[in-house]
Each structure stands twice: as C-alpha cells, then as structure tokens.
Design a protein around this motif. Structure first.
Motif, PDB file in Angstrom:
ATOM      1  N   PRO A 149       2.055  -0.686  -0.366  1.00  0.00           N
ATOM      2  CA  PRO A 149       2.385  -1.849   0.241  1.00  0.00           C
ATOM      3  C   PRO A 149       2.742  -1.922   1.669  1.00  0.00           C
ATOM      4  O   PRO A 149       2.972  -2.703   2.305  1.00  0.00           O
ATOM      5  N   GLY A 172      -3.853  -2.414  -2.240  1.00  0.00           N
ATOM      6  CA  GLY A 172      -2.607  -2.531  -1.699  1.00  0.00           C
ATOM      7  C   GLY A 172      -2.072  -3.998  -1.456  1.00  0.00           C
ATOM      8  O   GLY A 172      -2.743  -4.679  -0.677  1.00  0.00           O
ATOM      9  N   THR A 220       3.659  -4.090  -6.949  1.00  0.00           N
ATOM     10  CA  THR A 220       4.056  -5.056  -6.136  1.00  0.00           C
ATOM     11  C   THR A 220       3.636  -6.594  -6.882  1.00  0.00           C
ATOM     12  O   THR A 220       2.707  -6.603  -7.349  1.00  0.00           O
TER      13      THR A 220
END
Ligand code: PYL
Length: 273
Positions: free
Chosen positions: A214, A232, A2
């Motif tokens: 995520p 995360g 991410t």
C-alpha cells in the motif's frame, strides 16, 4: 490486507470495457484470458454459461462495501457466468444461494474472500488468485518471467504468494518490505527467494516488479522502461511514474476474475475427493 472503499469499487462495473481495452493493449489479453493464464487453465475447458454464481453480501466486521458485491457479480457476468447477488446477507444469503442451487458462492469479510465451488467442494481464495493474476500480467508484458529478476514489493499475503508462485515459475525472486522481518519470513518459507532490506534501493534497481504494497512509490525511484504489475491498494502512482513505466493496476477485477475461473475449473479437473 488493505480494505477497499466504496470509491475504489463504485465505477468498476461501468469501466470493465475500458479495463479490458487497457489489458489488451498492454498484455495482449482480455480479462478472461488473463484469468485463465493466471491458473494455467485452457479457457474453453470451462463452460461459464453452465455455472450459476451467487455473491453474498457479508455484514460482519466493518460491514458491506457499497457496490462491492455488485462489482463481483458484474465481473462474473462479463466472463459469461450466470451471476447474481443474493437478496439476503451473511448466513441467510449463503442459505439462499444453496436453496437456489448455486454452483459457486463468493463471500468476503474483512479478512477472507473465497469463491466456493459447491460441486467440487473446493474454494479459490482472493489473495492467491490476485498474486497469480498479476504475475500473468507481468509475464505477458515482459514476454516471460522465467530466468528473470523480479522484485516483489510487500511481504504481506499477496506479496508472499507472489514470491511462491514466481519462484515456481522459474523467476529469480527478491522480496522487500519496510518490515524486514516479514521479508526474511517469506525468504525462509520459500528458499531461493532473496531479501532486499532497503525497499527504495531495490525499486531503483528493478526492471520487473510485483507491487503488493500500500506504500507510495516515488516516480524518481522507478527505472525507465520498468514493468510494474501492481495489485497494491491504495494505488498512488503519479503521471510521472506512468510516463516511465508500464503499470498495470485495478483494485478488484484481475484478482476476482482469476478466482472465479479457478473455482469453476475445479469442476473440470476431477478435484472432487
Ligand atoms: C477483496 C479486497 C481486495 C483488497 N482488499 C480486499 C477487501 O477490501 N476486503 C474486504 C471486503 C469486504 C466486503 C464486504 C461486503 O460488501 O460483503 N464484507
């Protein structure tokens, strides 16, 4: 992986003391201590003041993230390194770092983030060091992970490395991901890692977790007293989750501090071939 946003990183530099206080209260370690434990390093083996660290902004792909390189620089300075962001970006920035005889050069594009030790000619990567940093935090809060069941949520780059390193440390590792095939690929790569096909069911049963996903985790699925070491992003745990569990998270510092210490340590371990 991410991609961080400006919002994720804009306050990192000014909040380093708050994060350090939080880590001391939960893990008993300062940022630099945790970074050393991540790599199994003796803190005083590295003389940070002897290292010049260049951080190069990279404009490729989706471009620079405002305050990202400054945050990385300030994490290095926080640990005692002589760090700066290059005036130039990309290749010109790399050339500037070389001209200035940087001992370590950090650069991140949308896929890779490395800390290259120019003397040892060896690099540390963010995914591995983030996994190691968050395992060190989990290990500190739990007392040890050796012989204990640890659930890794997310079978991506950080999660798969967390499975590898946890297994090497003697933990009993289970991996879970919404994409079951990714979980089985990790279990195949690291024999002994178990697969939990239903992430919610696995989280409900877990006391120790590395959350490298995520995805949102509902507080109702978290066990009372659970320890969640959570690299995360985005980080979406709510107040209810924090009231039930010990949750350790920051978007960049634990991983970057571990990669800087790892890269510096290569100068002291005869890694030069
Ligand atoms: C290193 C972070 C941790 C999580 N995701 C990773 C990420 O966001 N990578 C992209 C970093 C881009 C930096 C940009 C710059 O400002 O130099 N190229």
């Amino acid at each position: 992986m991410t991609r961080l946003t400006h919002d994720d990183v804009k306050d990192i530099s000014e909040n380093l003391q708050d994060l350090e206080d939080f880590l001391v209260n939960t893990t008993g370690r300062k940022i630099k201590n945790l970074a050393c434990e991540a790599g199994g390093m003796w803190e005083h083996a590295v003389r940070p003041e002897a290292f010049s660290v260049a951080v190069v902004p990279v404009t490729s792909g989706l471009g620079v993230i405002s305050k990202f390189t400054e945050s990385v620089r300030d994490i290095a300075i926080w640990m005692g390194f002589d760090a700066y962001v290059t005036d130039a970006t990309d290749i010109a920035g790399f050339a500037e770092a070389v001209e200035k005889k940087a001992d370590m050069i950090l650069m991140a594009d949308d896929d890779e983030f490395v800390a290259y030790n120019t003397e040892a000619r060896k690099q540390a990567d963010n995914s591995s060091c983030t996994a190691k940093g968050y395992i060190a935090a989990l290990n500190a809060v739990a007392g040890t992970v050796i012989g204990k069941e640890v659930l890794v949520v997310g079978a991506g780059r950080v999660g798969s490395r967390a499975c590898q390193f946890l297994k090497a440390k003697g933990a009993k590792v289970t991996v879970t991901d919404i994409d079951v095939a990714k979980s089985y690929a990790v279990a195949e790569r690291y024999p002994g890692v178990k697969v939990a096909e239903d992430p919610v069911e696995a989280i409900r049963a877990a006391d120790l977790m590395i959350n490298a996903s995520p995805a949102h985790i509902d507080s109702e699925n978290i066990r009372d007293g659970a320890i969640i070491s959570s690299p995360g992003v985005p980080h979406t745990f709510d107040e209810a989750a924090y009231s039930k569990a010990t949750i350790i998270h920051d978007p960049l510092v634990v991983g970057v501090s571990a990669m800087i210490m790892q890269s510096a340590f290569y100068s002291y371990t005869g890694c030069r071939r």
